[in-house]
Design a protein around this motif. Structure first.
Motif, short mmCIF file in Angstrom:
data_model
loop_
_atom_site.label_atom_id
_atom_site.label_comp_id
_atom_site.label_asym_id
_atom_site.label_seq_id
_atom_site.Cartn_x
_atom_site.Cartn_y
_atom_site.Cartn_z
N LEU A 398 0.85 -1.15 0.06
CA LEU A 398 -0.03 -0.04 -0.04
C LEU A 398 1.06 1.37 -0.03
O LEU A 398 0.83 2.15 -0.67
CB LEU A 398 -0.91 -0.04 1.20
CG LEU A 398 -2.01 1.04 1.23
CD1 LEU A 398 -3.20 0.75 0.34
CD2 LEU A 398 -2.49 1.13 2.88
N ALA A 399 1.86 1.23 0.90
CA ALA A 399 2.84 2.40 1.04
C ALA A 399 3.50 2.46 -0.19
O ALA A 399 3.81 3.51 -0.79
CB ALA A 399 3.69 2.27 2.26
N ALA A 400 4.03 1.50 -0.89
CA ALA A 400 4.83 1.20 -2.16
C ALA A 400 4.08 1.95 -3.21
O ALA A 400 4.91 2.36 -4.24
CB ALA A 400 5.52 -0.06 -2.32
N SER A 401 2.83 1.94 -3.32
CA SER A 401 2.21 2.41 -4.59
C SER A 401 2.46 3.97 -4.37
O SER A 401 2.00 4.44 -5.79
CB SER A 401 0.62 1.98 -4.46
OG SER A 401 -0.02 2.47 -3.50
N ILE A 402 2.49 4.52 -3.61
CA ILE A 402 2.33 6.04 -3.45
C ILE A 402 3.21 6.78 -4.29
O ILE A 402 3.01 7.75 -5.11
CB ILE A 402 2.50 6.56 -2.05
CG1 ILE A 402 1.31 5.90 -1.25
CG2 ILE A 402 2.41 8.26 -1.96
CD1 ILE A 402 1.53 6.56 0.36
N ARG A 403 4.70 6.19 -4.26
CA ARG A 403 5.74 6.87 -5.05
C ARG A 403 5.53 6.69 -6.66
O ARG A 403 5.44 7.65 -7.45
CB ARG A 403 7.09 6.21 -4.66
CG ARG A 403 8.31 7.05 -5.49
CD ARG A 403 9.44 6.42 -5.02
NE ARG A 403 9.88 6.44 -3.73
CZ ARG A 403 10.40 7.37 -3.24
NH1 ARG A 403 10.88 8.42 -3.86
NH2 ARG A 403 10.64 7.41 -1.80
N PRO A 404 5.30 5.37 -7.09
CA PRO A 404 5.08 5.55 -8.57
C PRO A 404 3.68 6.42 -9.13
O PRO A 404 3.63 6.84 -10.00
CB PRO A 404 4.98 3.95 -8.87
CG PRO A 404 4.61 3.38 -7.65
CD PRO A 404 5.24 4.10 -6.55
N ALA A 405 2.88 6.06 -8.08
CA ALA A 405 1.58 7.06 -8.35
C ALA A 405 1.79 8.29 -8.66
O ALA A 405 1.07 9.23 -9.63
CB ALA A 405 0.35 6.52 -7.75
N PHE A 406 2.41 8.92 -7.54
CA PHE A 406 2.56 10.39 -7.62
C PHE A 406 3.58 10.82 -8.47
O PHE A 406 3.62 11.95 -9.19
CB PHE A 406 2.67 10.79 -6.19
CG PHE A 406 1.58 11.13 -5.53
CD1 PHE A 406 0.82 12.33 -5.37
CD2 PHE A 406 1.10 9.84 -4.85
CE1 PHE A 406 -0.33 12.40 -4.68
CE2 PHE A 406 -0.20 10.28 -3.89
CZ PHE A 406 -0.51 11.46 -3.89
N ALA A 407 4.38 10.02 -8.98
CA ALA A 407 5.43 10.24 -10.14
C ALA A 407 4.70 10.21 -11.31
O ALA A 407 4.94 11.23 -12.30
CB ALA A 407 6.61 9.25 -10.16
N ALA A 408 3.72 9.54 -11.48
CA ALA A 408 2.90 9.55 -12.93
C ALA A 408 2.04 10.86 -12.66
O ALA A 408 1.91 11.65 -13.89
CB ALA A 408 1.92 8.28 -12.96
N LEU A 409 1.69 11.33 -11.75
CA LEU A 409 0.82 12.52 -11.68
C LEU A 409 1.49 13.75 -11.95
O LEU A 409 1.10 14.53 -12.56
CB LEU A 409 0.05 12.51 -10.24
CG LEU A 409 -0.80 11.27 -9.96
CD1 LEU A 409 -1.23 11.34 -8.39
CD2 LEU A 409 -2.38 11.81 -10.74
N HIS A 410 2.79 13.83 -11.37
CA HIS A 410 3.75 14.73 -11.65
C HIS A 410 4.01 14.88 -13.20
O HIS A 410 4.33 15.90 -13.67
CB HIS A 410 5.08 15.04 -10.93
CG HIS A 410 4.71 15.26 -9.41
ND1 HIS A 410 4.86 16.54 -9.04
CD2 HIS A 410 4.54 14.62 -8.20
CE1 HIS A 410 4.76 16.58 -7.69
NE2 HIS A 410 4.43 15.49 -7.24
N ALA A 411 4.20 13.64 -13.71
CA ALA A 411 4.64 13.56 -15.13
C ALA A 411 3.65 14.37 -16.19
O ALA A 411 3.77 14.73 -17.28
CB ALA A 411 4.99 12.02 -15.45
N ALA A 412 2.28 14.33 -15.57
CA ALA A 412 1.36 14.89 -16.42
C ALA A 412 1.47 16.32 -16.77
O ALA A 412 1.06 16.69 -17.82
CB ALA A 412 0.07 14.78 -15.74
N VAL A 413 2.25 17.22 -15.96
CA VAL A 413 2.46 18.39 -16.17
C VAL A 413 3.35 18.27 -17.53
O VAL A 413 3.08 19.52 -18.39
CB VAL A 413 3.27 19.22 -15.00
CG1 VAL A 413 3.77 20.46 -15.55
CG2 VAL A 413 2.21 19.09 -13.86
N GLU A 414 4.48 17.65 -17.83
CA GLU A 414 5.30 17.73 -18.64
C GLU A 414 4.73 17.59 -20.06
O GLU A 414 4.67 17.89 -21.00
CB GLU A 414 6.51 16.93 -18.58
CG GLU A 414 7.37 17.45 -17.57
CD GLU A 414 7.79 18.88 -17.72
OE1 GLU A 414 7.99 18.94 -18.94
OE2 GLU A 414 8.00 19.60 -16.78
#
Length: 807
Positions: A398-414
């Motif tokens: 559950l905790a490990a899913s946070i990092r890749p999930a928010f990396a994908a969300l930040h990548a949306a800006v680019e």
């Protein structure tokens, strides 16, 4: 003293008090008494006033003596003015008569000039008619000789002559004959020109053939042949590139970019050819060719791009097509502005469909990325059913899913900047908010499942005598959720800050991009009658009104000024909203985060106290409470308090609570990275460790206080309490209060009241209760509930007995 008498007393803001104070402070000699100075000042002011009054009187007398002379002078001037007016009227009448005579003379001269012009025209017509008759005969001879340049020269001369004598009856059929001769010449030249264009004849031959058609005003034929021939080349190029790129990994987006690169080279070559062969018509020919080319391929390109749903390839295509459009705009700099804007709009039309659908594309991309992180999370509840080890792994995943999930969300800006240049940041925020909210909802469901499994295991363990180690494992697992919640909250905060920064930067950049057109965005959009210049294959003339320089061919700038500048207006409003602290960038996600946090809080609290709840469930019905009650079958004598021992249920609760601090260490321990970071030079993580310790202490206080509340609720559900049972209850409560004291948690007043009065003798209960209430050592509702359980009537001063109350 003389200086102060020159002050401007007549000013509107003159303040006499301030003036006197200023005179005393700055003009009075230091050794002169104040009374003497004021008396002298008053005398001087009075003398000055008298002088002014005398001067005014003299001036007034002189003015009165001059008034009669002034009146006489006025009468004299009036007489002179009247005389001058009479003279002007006489002169005006004379001028009018002269103008009438002159007009008549000019009319005669104009008539003579018209007669002369008509005579000259008739002479020229006769001359041209004489020549034209001969040309109609001569042209047939030249046609027979095959001298086409000479034919073109004769036909041009005949056209000029017919423009002069076309109304002469003998030549009324001349225009039809001339048109037939021109068609005849065009037929002979057209085939040669078509072959020359197809095989790429030398420039001199091409120039001669085109000159023949231009001589007979047949430019349209040149343009038609030229465009049709070059379209065939473009079509062949399209087929070649499409066939070569059919297996490209990025699909149509990849080979379309290659096609545009080669097409630009072809158009540059055509521009050079037209400038060399037909310099006067080069811009028009190039504009006609580009318009025909992009009208033909625009729809085909849009159809090829339709299946492409990934933003990555589309972003690369957007970069390529933007560079192509700017280069093409420079190549077409001499083409009519309206046609140039129409061509540029056709170039960008295939991409605009994807830009308009960016929000959907981004949402689909984010949904796929978040799903890649979510499967282990959604399986957490099922894994928890297998045991503590699996549950611990579920929480870790559950905790490990946070990092890749928010990396994908930040990548949306680019991705937004790459595909839309930032013009669709509103759609970006909507997509990120919606998908993040869904992700948080999935996490909340997973936490609810984990909490239900842990709570059921804790309840079953309490009933079946589960070991303390098993309880500790369950609590340690669920306490990890607090860290997950904190990490998730921090990640959402960082994402929101990043989005605010990105949106603010995008709005500033876009405003600067159209800075020259932004003040006139409404006027620019009014010229774009068809709305956005990318909405159809036919772009409106003037669609880029207000733009200049590089922005004229920039797809982002064109998009911003289209549609009356509505997109730019909305972006500016969005940028202004960022400064408002009440504005929420991710409103749905914040609500989902609150729901997730509440679920974590509730889950942790329930699991921490699940064993306490199970142990307290049978408490109201224990038979020990009825011992010593009136009417009991076996009344027992009161026992000294030192001979009374706490019952097993409360000692089990005490053991559970005393073990909780060690279990709560999971909040500040079990993390080697944190420990090493805290030990690093500078102690960057020292504050974080202190924060975790504070959080553990907060949860300990919350859990122990919650257990105390549950204990009080269970106590006040006891139906009947005898004196010996009350002594036992007081002993139990005293043990529980001691446990709370050992854990540095203040006991609630309701439990202190039970501890103090539960075992009191009936004859002493009321008096002890009143004294405790007076001293603030007892809780009123708890006292009344306890009196009802003991079947003791309180005196009116203390209030009548009441049914058991919730603590």
């Amino acid at each position: 003293m003389a200086d102060i008498l020159n002050e401007a007393f007549g000013e509107d803001n003159f303040d006499p008090i301030a003036w006197i104070n200023n005179a005393c402070n700055h003009n009075k000699p230091a050794d002169e008494p104040l009374e003497k100075y004021l008396a002298e000042l008053e005398m001087r002011l009075q003398l000055n006033a008298e002088d002014i009054e005398a001067t005014l009187s003299d001036n007034s007398s002189q003015a009165m003596r001059r008034i009669p002379f002034a009146i006489q002078e006025i009468y004299r001037l009036q007489g002179d003015i009247q005389g001058m007016q009479d003279q002007v009227q006489v002169l005006a009448g004379s001028v009018q008569r002269d103008a009438t005579d002159a007009r008549v003379s000019v009319e005669h001269i104009a008539q003579l000039h018209l007669v002369k012009a008509n005579m000259e025209s008739a002479c020229n017509s006769l001359k041209e008619a004489t020549e034209l008759s001969g040309l109609f005969v001569k042209v047939e001879e030249v046609f027979a000789a095959g001298d086409l340049p000479k034919v073109a020269e004769i036909l041009a001369s005949m056209r000029r002559s017919l423009s002069l004598v076309g109304d002469v009856p003998e030549f009324r059929a001349g225009r039809q004959k001339l048109r037939a001769l021109e068609d005849r010449l065009q037929t002979q030249v057209e085939g040669s020109l078509g072959e020359a264009l197809a095989r790429g004849a030398d420039d001199e031959a091409m120039r001669k053939l085109c000159g023949l058609l231009l001589a007979v005003d047949r430019y349209g034929t040149i343009e038609s042949l030229y465009v049709s021939t070059k379209l065939a080349k473009v079509h062949a190029l399209w087929e070649e590139v499409a066939a070569a790129g059919a297996a490209a990994p990025d699909g149509a987006a990849s080979w379309l970019a290659t096609f545009m690169s080669r097409l630009l080279a072809l158009l540059e070559a055509e521009a050079c050819w037209a400038a060399a062969v037909l310099p006067g018509q080069a811009a028009a020919l190039l504009g006609a060719l580009c318009l025909a080319v992009f009208t033909k391929i625009s729809k085909a390109a849009r159809d090829r791009l339709a299946p492409v749903r990934h933003i990555g390839p589309l972003a690369g295509f957007a970069r390529e097509v933007g560079g192509f459009g700017r280069a093409l705009n420079e190549l077409l700099r001499d083409v009519d502005a309206g046609r140039r804007r129409e061509i540029i709009a056709l170039v960008y039309a295939p991409l605009e469909d994807k830009v308009a659908a960016y929000g959907e594309l981004e949402a689909a991309q984010l949904a796929a990325d978040l799903r890649a992180a979510l499967p282990p999370v959604t399986a957490a509840a099922a894994a928890a059913a297998a045991g503590g080890e699996e549950a611990e792994g579920a929480v870790s995943r559950l905790a490990a899913s946070i990092r890749p999930a928010f990396a994908a969300l930040h990548a949306a800006v680019e991705r937004c900047n790459a595909l839309t240049g930032g013009s669709e940041v509103r759609a970006l925020l909507k997509a990120v908010d919606g998908e993040l909210s869904g992700y948080l909802g999935a996490l909340q469901s997973a936490v609810s499942g984990l909490g239900a499994k842990h709570k059921a295991r804790a309840a079953a363990g309490a009933a079946g005598g589960a070991s303390a180690a098993e309880d500790g494992e369950d609590i340690a697992n669920v306490l990890q959720l607090i860290k997950v919640g904190r990490e998730l909250s921090a990640a959402v905060g960082r994402l929101e800050a990043a989005l605010r920064t990105a949106v603010g930067a995008a709005v500033s950049r876009l405003q600067a991009l159209v800075s020259g057109a932004a003040p006139a965005a409404a006027a620019a959009a009014a010229a774009a009658a068809s709305g956005t210049p990318f909405a159809s294959s036919s772009a409106p003339a003037g669609g880029a009104a207000g733009l200049s320089g590089a922005a004229e061919a920039d797809p982002v700038a064109l998009r911003l000024v289209a549609g009356k500048g509505e997109r730019l207006t909305k972006l500016v409003k969005l940028g202004a909203s960022l400064s408002d602290p009440r504005f929420m960038v991710l409103p749905s996600s914040v609500g989902s985060l609150d729901g997730f946090s509440a679920t974590v809080q509730s889950t942790v609290f329930d699991v921490l106290l699940a064993r306490v709840a199970s142990l307290l469930a049978p408490l109201p019905g224990l038979p020990e409470w009825r011992k010593g009650a009136e009417g009991s079958a076996h009344p027992a004598a009161p026992l000294p308090s030192f001979n009374t021992y706490p019952l097993p249920y409360v000692t089990a609760i005490g053991d559970h609570l005393m073990a909780m601090p060690q279990q709560l260490e999971v909040l500040m321990g079990d993390n080697g990275d944190d420990a090493s970071a805290a030990a690093a030079p500078g102690g960057a993580e020292a504050g974080g460790a202190a924060e975790w310790e504070e959080l553990a202490a907060e949860w300990l206080d919350k859990a122990v206080s919650g257990a105390a509340g549950m204990y009080a609720d269970a106590i006040f559900k006891i139906g009947e309490l005898g004196q010996q049972g009350g002594c036992q209850l007081a002993t139990d409560v005293e043990y529980f209060v001691n446990v709370m004291g050992a854990l540095h948690v203040a006991p609630p007043p309701s439990l202190l009241t039970v501890q103090l009065l539960a075992g009191a003798a009936p004859e002493e209960f009321a008096e002890l209760g009143r004294g405790a209430l007076a001293e603030g050592a007892a809780d009123g509702p708890a006292l009344r509930a306890l009196a009802g359980m003991r079947r003791i009537a309180l005196e009116p001063a203390a209030g009548a007995a009441a049914p058991p109350a919730q603590a």
